[in-house]
Design an enzyme around this catalytic site. Structure first.
Site, mmCIF file in Angstrom:
data_model
loop_
_atom_site.group_PDB
_atom_site.id
_atom_site.type_symbol
_atom_site.label_atom_id
_atom_site.label_comp_id
_atom_site.label_asym_id
_atom_site.label_seq_id
_atom_site.Cartn_x
_atom_site.Cartn_y
_atom_site.Cartn_z
ATOM 1 N N ASP A 105 12.577 8.020 41.088
ATOM 2 C CA ASP A 105 12.385 6.892 41.983
ATOM 3 C C ASP A 105 13.656 6.681 42.811
ATOM 4 O OD1 ASP A 105 10.517 4.383 42.490
ATOM 5 O OD2 ASP A 105 12.473 3.526 41.994
ATOM 6 N N HIS A 266 3.651 5.788 36.982
ATOM 7 C CA HIS A 266 4.939 5.905 37.670
ATOM 8 C C HIS A 266 6.125 6.026 36.721
ATOM 9 C CE1 HIS A 266 7.890 5.507 40.820
ATOM 10 N NE2 HIS A 266 8.409 4.434 40.252
#
Length: 302
Positions: A105, A266
């Site tokens: 990320d 995620h």
């Protein structure tokens, strides 16, 4: 968490960086994303230690237990270049001038900047659930703006601090069962700290301004990654839905690139630690292991 690991706080210029480290062998640095702390790696790091690596997990500047300077109008104090410099200095202070690197990320953006700015330092780079920031911005669609609206909200001055700090527990969602209770408690403590919230927002403000300019300068100069790159993405996240094959995009930035998806949401380090650790260990050891349930797209010739 992190049984057998040590912790240290390293003073780096204007920042104080908290880092966990353990194991023996080739050094590997794991960089977390937003809004997590280094504790997000608590299931992956021990698996890499067992596979023969020395593992280092810092909190990024301003995140978790790391602190940083007061923000400036140009957001340079929280640029990926500044945060990447922190990682280099922390590793030097711990006796490592060269290391492998994984970033998830926003940590992936730091990893990219670190590898571009310090090519002699990074032996291999794994980039997880991310693209270069300019690649995102050049592909803005209605779907992107709808799903990733927070990028532009976080970039606003002052307003997001007021909104988030009014009720951080409602803003930042987490599940102690899936995260692990200690990881959750550490993360929740951080998200309740207004200084941490502001630093995390500065990360995004830098992303749309000074970080974007740094990447544009790289593209104009033809600067690319010099080390092998592994691109990983979560199959139950939206990166592939928005952009198709992420490896094709990353080939513009790295001549030696391969990648595959992992069956997870995620926060892959928390949801699929075995698969992620297997992929990382194989790559860092100089081979490419495809985890069970993953889809592999090796680059041509790799």
């Amino acid at each position: 968490m992190f049984e057998g690991f040590e912790t240290k706080r390293v003073q780096v210029d204007e920042a104080s960086i908290f880092v966990r480290y353990g194991g023996e062998g080739p050094p590997v640095v794991l960089l977390h994303g937003h809004p997590r702390t280094s504790a997000t790696w608590h299931r992956v790091a021990p698996l890499l230690v067992r596979r023969g690596f020395a593992v280092f997990c810092p909190d990024l500047r301003g995140y978790g237990r790391s602190t940083g300077p007061a923000p400036t109008a140009d957001h340079a104090k929280y640029s990926k270049r500044a945060v990447a410099g922190d990682v280099v200095e922390v590793m030097r202070s711990l006796g490592h001038a060269r290391f492998a690197l994984a970033g998830h990320d926003r940590g992936g953006s730091v990893a990219l900047r670190l590898a571009l700015d310090h090519p002699d330092v990074v032996s291999r780079a794994a980039l997880i659930d991310c693209l270069p920031l300019t690649e995102h911005l050049s592909r803005i669609t209605t779907e992107f703006a709808t799903q990733w609206w927070h990028w532009f909200f976080f970039a606003q001055p002052d307003i997001p601090e007021r909104v988030i700090n009014a009720d951080p527990d409602s803003w930042y969602h987490g599940d102690p069962q899936s995260m692990g209770q200690e990881n959750y408690d550490e993360w929740r403590s951080a998200t309740r700290n207004p200084d941490v919230v502001r630093a995390m927002l500065e990360d995004y403000r830098a992303g749309l301004t000074i970080d974007r300019r740094h990447e544009e300068d790289d593209r104009a100069a033809g600067t690319r990654l010099q080390c092998p790159a592994l691109i990983l993405w979560s199959l139950r996240d939206d990166l592939e839905d928005l952009y198709g094959d992420p490896v094709k995009i990353w080939r513009q930035w790295a001549p030696d690139v391969r990648g595959h998806g992992i069956d997870a949401g995620h926060h892959v380090a928390e949801e699929a630690p075995e698969e992620l650790a297997s992929s990382l260990a194989g790559f860092f050891a100089g081979r490419h292991e495809q985890a069970a349930g993953s889809r592999c797209r090796p680059a041509a010739g790799s």
